[in-house]
Design an enzyme around this catalytic site. Structure first.
Site, PDB file in Angstrom:
ATOM      1  N   GLU A 112       0.809  -1.220   0.000  1.00 58.21           N
ATOM      2  CA  GLU A 112       0.000   0.000   0.000  1.00 58.21           C
ATOM      3  C   GLU A 112       0.844   1.272   0.000  1.00 58.21           C
ATOM      4  O   GLU A 112       0.318   2.357  -0.277  1.00 58.21           O
ATOM      5  CB  GLU A 112      -0.930   0.006   1.218  1.00 58.21           C
ATOM      6  CG  GLU A 112      -2.039  -1.037   1.180  1.00 58.21           C
ATOM      7  CD  GLU A 112      -3.089  -0.746   0.122  1.00 58.21           C
ATOM      8  OE1 GLU A 112      -3.128   0.388  -0.398  1.00 58.21           O
ATOM      9  OE2 GLU A 112      -3.875  -1.657  -0.201  1.00 58.21           O
TER      10      GLU A 112
ATOM     11  N   GLU B 145       7.425 -22.004   7.694  1.00 59.32           N
ATOM     12  CA  GLU B 145       7.746 -21.156   8.842  1.00 59.32           C
ATOM     13  C   GLU B 145       8.826 -21.767   9.731  1.00 59.32           C
ATOM     14  O   GLU B 145       9.461 -21.074  10.529  1.00 59.32           O
ATOM     15  CB  GLU B 145       6.505 -20.875   9.670  1.00 59.32           C
ATOM     16  CG  GLU B 145       5.988 -22.031  10.487  1.00 59.32           C
ATOM     17  CD  GLU B 145       4.903 -21.588  11.462  1.00 59.32           C
ATOM     18  OE1 GLU B 145       5.061 -21.873  12.650  1.00 59.32           O
ATOM     19  OE2 GLU B 145       3.920 -20.955  11.029  1.00 59.32           O
TER      20      GLU B 145
END
EC number: 4.2.1.126
Length: 298
Positions: A83, A114
């Protein structure tokens, strides 16, 4: 830290019977728990502010802001990073989001990603991490190997590091130079850290990136003066920004924006100082792109 002892893995008494209540009561329980999240973030505001100041100092010196996470945490980092270019007109590489498992993991679960310490290090190596950069490790549990290894590698290079987790005393918190630990308590659905913990992480990331952009002169008053007009809505927003900043008419704002190739900052200085586009841009450049500094010049 053992999984069963983590706050984020605890059982929430408020939702113990959530599978037996009405839909409306279900929503109320979730909403009541969500209300506690901003208060948890409020308690760590000094830590967030300290991180913002460090991030701004490093970025001002040519560094980048790099988010590193797995699963929901990684996706939130990518969301925040993506953004920044349209909202603040920065280059896409200034704020970077990395997720365990790569691009595929944005929409799909990647088993074991992960847990890969090597993955965290390699992802940072692949973007050419330098000592000028700031690495923000994001992990609700605070125990994610991908994130911990990345923070350790960043520290070895001399990077400033920030750790965001929701369990006090976690490995992420102790590995990072700056720890931000909003303790949101047990989740409505036990262990579902995409809920309150994820919301807390999003609020913190909002502050980190927005604080950086405000301190970098990307905001004038509360206006996003470096917004890039990539669609009709943002074209209209640009006009409104110039109007609100200067008190001019929509027609005057549009004329100024056209003259300066739709750069809100330049248009604002043009109107307020009665300059042409080249003069206004030069004035801004002389003051590091800060409108207030440009307006104070006699």
């Amino acid at each position: 830290m053992q999984l069963e002892k983590m706050i984020t893995e605890g059982s929430n008494a408020a939702s113990a019977e959530i599978d037996r209540v009405s839909t409306l009561e279900m929503c109320r329980i979730i909403n009541d728990e969500d209300k506690t999240v901003p208060l948890a973030v409020e308690r760590v505001l000094p830590d967030i502010a300290a991180a913002i100041d460090v991030i701004h100092a490093q970025v001002s010196g040519g560094g980048r802001l790099i988010y590193l996470g797995a699963g929901t945490s990684g996706r939130l980092g990518i969301l925040d990073a993506s953004e920044c270019p349209p909202t603040y007109g920065v280059k896409p590489g200034l704020v970077v989001g990395l997720i365990a498992g790569g691009e595929y993991a944005i929409q799909h679960a990647v088993e074991g990603a992960e847990d890969s310490r090597e993955g965290g290090v390699n992802d940072l190596k692949n973007i050419g991490l330098t000592a000028q950069d700031v690495v923000v490790g994001i992990a609700a549990s605070g125990r994610t190997p991908y994130v911990i290894a990345g923070l350790e590698y960043a520290h070895q290079l001399g990077c400033r590091t920030v750790g965001i987790s929701c369990n006090p005393g976690s490995a992420v918190s102790t590995t990072a130079e700056f720890a931000i630990t909003p303790v949101v308590g047990a989740e409505v659905v036990t262990g579902s850290s995409r809920m309150k913990a994820g919301t807390a992480q999003k609020l913190v990331l909002n502050m980190l990136s927005t604080g950086l952009m405000i301190k970098s002169g990307k905001v004038f008053g509360n206006l996003m003066v470096d917004v890039v007009a990539t669609n009709e809505k943002l074209h209209v927003r640009q006009v409104n920004i110039v109007k609100n900043a200067t008190g001019c008419s929509a027609e005057q704002a549009e004329t100024a924006l056209i003259a300066c190739k739709r750069n809100c900052k330049t248009a604002i200085v043009m109107v307020l100082k009665n300059l042409d586009a080249d003069e206004a841009k030069k004035c801004l450049d002389q003051h590091g792109g800060f409108i207030r500094k440009a307006l104070e010049k006699e």
